[in-house]
Design a protein around this motif. Structure first.
Motif, PDB file in Angstrom:
ATOM      1  N   THR A   9       0.937  -1.138  -0.264  1.00  0.00           N
ATOM      2  CA  THR A   9       0.072   0.094   0.020  1.00  0.00           C
ATOM      3  C   THR A   9       0.794   1.264   0.099  1.00  0.00           C
ATOM      4  N   GLU A  10       2.118   0.986  -0.207  1.00  0.00           N
ATOM      5  CA  GLU A  10       3.231   2.185   0.068  1.00  0.00           C
ATOM      6  C   GLU A  10       3.965   2.075  -1.092  1.00  0.00           C
ATOM      7  N   PHE A  11       4.474   3.169  -1.784  1.00  0.00           N
ATOM      8  CA  PHE A  11       5.763   3.390  -2.728  1.00  0.00           C
ATOM      9  C   PHE A  11       6.530   2.305  -2.167  1.00  0.00           C
ATOM     10  N   GLN A  12       7.091   1.496  -3.187  1.00  0.00           N
ATOM     11  CA  GLN A  12       8.180   0.362  -3.023  1.00  0.00           C
ATOM     12  C   GLN A  12       8.626  -0.013  -4.262  1.00  0.00           C
ATOM     13  N   ILE A  13       9.804  -0.339  -4.178  1.00  0.00           N
ATOM     14  CA  ILE A  13      10.659  -1.175  -5.389  1.00  0.00           C
ATOM     15  C   ILE A  13      11.149  -2.195  -4.663  1.00  0.00           C
ATOM     16  N   GLN A  14      11.139  -3.254  -5.505  1.00  0.00           N
ATOM     17  CA  GLN A  14      11.550  -4.453  -4.811  1.00  0.00           C
ATOM     18  C   GLN A  14      11.927  -5.328  -6.112  1.00  0.00           C
ATOM     19  N   ASN A  15      12.887  -6.208  -6.021  1.00  0.00           N
ATOM     20  CA  ASN A  15      13.319  -7.082  -7.100  1.00  0.00           C
ATOM     21  C   ASN A  15      12.350  -8.253  -7.130  1.00  0.00           C
ATOM     22  N   ALA A  16      11.680  -8.773  -8.497  1.00  0.00           N
ATOM     23  CA  ALA A  16      10.607  -9.616  -8.381  1.00  0.00           C
ATOM     24  C   ALA A  16      11.383 -11.241  -8.617  1.00  0.00           C
ATOM     25  N   SER A  17      10.716 -12.012  -8.039  1.00  0.00           N
ATOM     26  CA  SER A  17      11.106 -13.375  -7.993  1.00  0.00           C
ATOM     27  C   SER A  17      10.364 -13.971  -9.312  1.00  0.00           C
ATOM     28  N   SER A  18      10.938 -15.152  -9.719  1.00  0.00           N
ATOM     29  CA  SER A  18      10.147 -15.966 -10.878  1.00  0.00           C
ATOM     30  C   SER A  18       8.860 -16.278 -10.336  1.00  0.00           C
ATOM     31  N   SER A  19       9.000 -16.780  -9.027  1.00  0.00           N
ATOM     32  CA  SER A  19       7.652 -17.561  -8.650  1.00  0.00           C
ATOM     33  C   SER A  19       6.488 -16.259  -8.501  1.00  0.00           C
ATOM     34  N   GLN A  20       6.839 -14.954  -8.115  1.00  0.00           N
ATOM     35  CA  GLN A  20       5.985 -14.041  -8.031  1.00  0.00           C
ATOM     36  C   GLN A  20       5.468 -13.814  -9.520  1.00  0.00           C
ATOM     37  N   LEU A  21       6.375 -13.561 -10.350  1.00  0.00           N
ATOM     38  CA  LEU A  21       5.807 -13.255 -11.921  1.00  0.00           C
ATOM     39  C   LEU A  21       4.919 -14.222 -12.246  1.00  0.00           C
ATOM     40  N   LEU A  37      10.624  -4.267 -17.774  1.00  0.00           N
ATOM     41  CA  LEU A  37      11.136  -5.336 -18.654  1.00  0.00           C
ATOM     42  C   LEU A  37      12.505  -4.602 -19.183  1.00  0.00           C
ATOM     43  N   SER A  38      12.572  -3.357 -19.492  1.00  0.00           N
ATOM     44  CA  SER A  38      13.863  -2.811 -19.851  1.00  0.00           C
ATOM     45  C   SER A  38      13.749  -1.482 -19.465  1.00  0.00           C
ATOM     46  N   GLY A  39      15.040  -0.822 -19.502  1.00  0.00           N
ATOM     47  CA  GLY A  39      15.401   0.561 -19.079  1.00  0.00           C
ATOM     48  C   GLY A  39      15.536   0.759 -17.533  1.00  0.00           C
ATOM     49  N   LYS A  40      15.600   2.230 -17.400  1.00  0.00           N
ATOM     50  CA  LYS A  40      16.011   2.541 -15.979  1.00  0.00           C
ATOM     51  C   LYS A  40      15.253   3.841 -15.625  1.00  0.00           C
ATOM     52  N   ASN A  53      15.236  -0.436 -11.743  1.00  0.00           N
ATOM     53  CA  ASN A  53      16.131  -1.348 -12.602  1.00  0.00           C
ATOM     54  C   ASN A  53      15.154  -2.256 -13.469  1.00  0.00           C
ATOM     55  N   VAL A  54      15.761  -3.068 -14.616  1.00  0.00           N
ATOM     56  CA  VAL A  54      15.123  -4.129 -15.135  1.00  0.00           C
ATOM     57  C   VAL A  54      15.032  -5.266 -14.045  1.00  0.00           C
ATOM     58  N   GLY A  55      13.760  -6.026 -14.117  1.00  0.00           N
ATOM     59  CA  GLY A  55      13.678  -6.830 -13.167  1.00  0.00           C
ATOM     60  C   GLY A  55      12.988  -6.475 -11.533  1.00  0.00           C
ATOM     61  N   ASP A  56      12.442  -5.168 -11.599  1.00  0.00           N
ATOM     62  CA  ASP A  56      12.097  -4.708 -10.530  1.00  0.00           C
ATOM     63  C   ASP A  56      10.530  -4.554 -10.613  1.00  0.00           C
TER      64      ASP A  56
END
Length: 188
Positions: free
Chosen positions: A91-103, A142-145, A160-163
């Motif tokens: 519910t808050e602004f957040q940046i996190q690396n995505a896991s394959s299971s989350q995807l 997916l791409s970019g910054k 970043n990519v993957g976030d």
């Protein structure tokens, strides 16, 4: 011979038409994975179909949010099986690396795609100051910054990519595209 319509009869018919439209809109939205804005996060599997919530979603929902389920469906997404589909991660602004299971669990590959490539306002090096989010959004890069400077902290954060990035409704920040962006997005 026709009967004269009185005012009460007209009001009842108008009310029934509005209620029917609202109910049909809700059913179409739910079948496409729509989640109305609420005071607490709901996953697609926990959707509440109360009349008040349905009317709010139909009458006051942002057009982009209301149109999102159709785009998701067009991309191959479906929550009919009840096991996968988009949901709110924070519910808050957040940046996190995505896991394959989350995807996989969130069915991200079927979310609609957005890119900066055809939008001059979002060209590399451009900065958009004090952008306020009119709805909640969860994005997967997916791409970019991208550099985001939340108004509340003034501290730059890099996406970043993957976030996964959660932008809550009402979040205000300055955005600067560092590299051309492409991302999947879920609006709520």
């Amino acid at each position: 011979t026709s009967r004269p319509q009185n005012a009460t009869h007209h009001i009842i018919i108008s009310t029934m038409k509005t209620a029917t439209f609202t109910a049909l809109s809700l059913l179409v939205g739910v079948s496409n994975g729509f989640m109305p804005p609420t005071s607490r996060p709901l996953s697609c599997h926990q959707y509440s179909s109360s009349t008040t919530t349905a009317q709010y979603a139909v009458e006051e929902g942002h057009p982009a949010v209301i149109g999102w389920p159709e785009k998701y469906s067009e991309g191959g997404g479906s929550i009919d099986d009840g096991t996968t589909g988009p949901e709110i991660l924070s519910t808050e602004f957040q940046i996190q690396n995505a896991s394959s299971s989350q995807l996989q669990q969130l069915d991200v590959e079927n979310w609609p795609t957005w890119t900066t490539s055809d939008k001059p306002k979002w060209g590399v090096g451009n900065q958009v100051v004090d952008k306020e989010m009119p709805y909640g959004e969860l994005s997967y890069v997916l791409s970019g910054k991208l550099e985001i400077i939340p108004q509340s902290t003034g501290v730059p954060e890099i996406v970043n990519v993957g976030d996964f990035v959660t932008f809550p409704k009402g979040f205000v920040a300055s955005w600067k595209v560092l590299e051309e962006l492409t991302w999947h997005y879920y609006l709520y």
